[in-house]
Design an enzyme around this catalytic site. Sequence first.
Site, PDB file in Angstrom:
ATOM      1  N   GLY A 133       0.841  -1.198   0.000  1.00  0.00           N
ATOM      2  CA  GLY A 133       0.000   0.000   0.000  1.00  0.00           C
ATOM      3  C   GLY A 133       0.869   1.237   0.000  1.00  0.00           C
ATOM      4  O   GLY A 133       1.906   1.258  -0.668  1.00  0.00           O
ATOM      5  N   CYS A 191       8.501   5.121  14.708  1.00  0.00           N
ATOM      6  CA  CYS A 191       9.577   4.141  14.906  1.00  0.00           C
ATOM      7  C   CYS A 191      10.250   3.685  13.623  1.00  0.00           C
ATOM      8  O   CYS A 191      11.414   4.002  13.392  1.00  0.00           O
ATOM      9  CB  CYS A 191       9.040   2.934  15.672  1.00  0.00           C
ATOM     10  SG  CYS A 191       8.586   3.360  17.358  1.00  0.00           S
TER      11      CYS A 191
END
Length: 436
Positions: free
Chosen positions: A255, A262
Amino acid sequence: MRISVIGCGYLGAVHAAAMASIGHEVVGIDVDEQKISLLSAGEAPFFEPRLTDILAEGIASGRLMFTTEFAAAAGATVHFVGVGTPQIQGGYAADMTYVNAAIDALLPHLSEGDIVAGKSTVPVGTAASLEPRVSAVGATLVWNPEFLREGFAVQDTIDPDRLVAGVPAGREGGRAAQVLREVYHPSIAKGTPFIVTDYATAELVKVSANAFLATKISFINAMAEIAEVVGGDVTVLADALGYDVRIGRRFLGAGIGFGGGCLPKDIRAFSARAEELGRGESVAFLREVDEINMRRRQRAVELVVQGLGGSVYEKNVTVLGAAFKPYSDDIRDSPGLDVAVLLHGLGARVTVTDPQAIPNARRQHPQLTYVADRDEALTGADAVILVTEWDEYRRELSPEHASGLAAGRVIVDGRNGLDPAAWRAAGWTYLGMGRP
Ligand code: UDX
């Protein structure tokens, strides 16, 4: 056990509340007064499922308190350090200001035999460089990385996949590992593996886990790029690959790619650290991982442009989602919000909706229009793009319902979470990422 937790952000606030929920007596400490007053009132400063429940329980039990006073750490046996290590400005390395400041502020309140347990994600070598300062006051430093996922942070803290402790050599290290075993006793008793190792390995477990996850996502996104050329379907490819137990289906969701506080900054900090160590070539592939990831945002924009016949100028585009992933209000490096900003830059009239992240998104990108109600946001849209797979967009929004609201019939599925056949049957032009 008496525990202090330094830093009450996504990591520390959850850790403090979770430690109280398994029976410890915990004080959470942070320099941010607003955060501390919210936490003291049992309110979470950010959206995280289950956090308010365990905060309220902890405070009511008398085992959990929050303060801005570092002196409150005195008397605790274990001091967890969970402050942020963001990307430095103008570079890829991790900014160690907060870790250093936390250690400085904590040192005067430590006693002989205390354990300082670093949880922040740090460049490998950090623990070894901090150790002399901690041992100078008679305390022992351990590195105990945290693997929690936002949205599942409470569950991941109370019931982690594994526990890792980097300890110094010798008896001191053995004792420190034993103390941590006691802290995490409920989880270890349920069979959670507890791995005791040296500092460097413990630090590496964390950064390499995130590097692996980022690589896995970019791998499937690279396959999506190929599928786009040959007319293949990356979701079917991922399913078929995923049945191989050596590969596994998780983190093969193609996607618009990964974001958050992070993965992006951790792979960059890892590259920067490897360069410093003279081993830049060992993780040179992380650069590609990063680049593939960033290209997917551009690709999503191209699909909206394509869907609208070549230009988004003065078109109404509704962006479903702002958070970097569902069950979070975190917009740090959110790929979806980036897509919204890029579309705005191309002259589209962009409306963003999200069940949790609008206040954060508005603060960072005030130029976009925000509408809390999904249906109101969809009203009059020429094109719609799904960027965060919240249930209310992915599962609960039927194409028929959307048809009654939107002006156009273009849906771009930035997370490959929708049913193409259903949307097409309802008369929509469905454009997925790496799907025909
Ligand atoms: C991550 C790690 O999973 C966690 O172990 C570590 O402690 C912190 O970093 P988190 O940032 O909360 O956790 O999110 P994660 O669930 O890993 O998702 C990261 C990003 O990858 C999201 O933007 C998500 O949308 C994206 N993603 C995830 C994909 O694009 N495809 C996938 O298949 C999975």
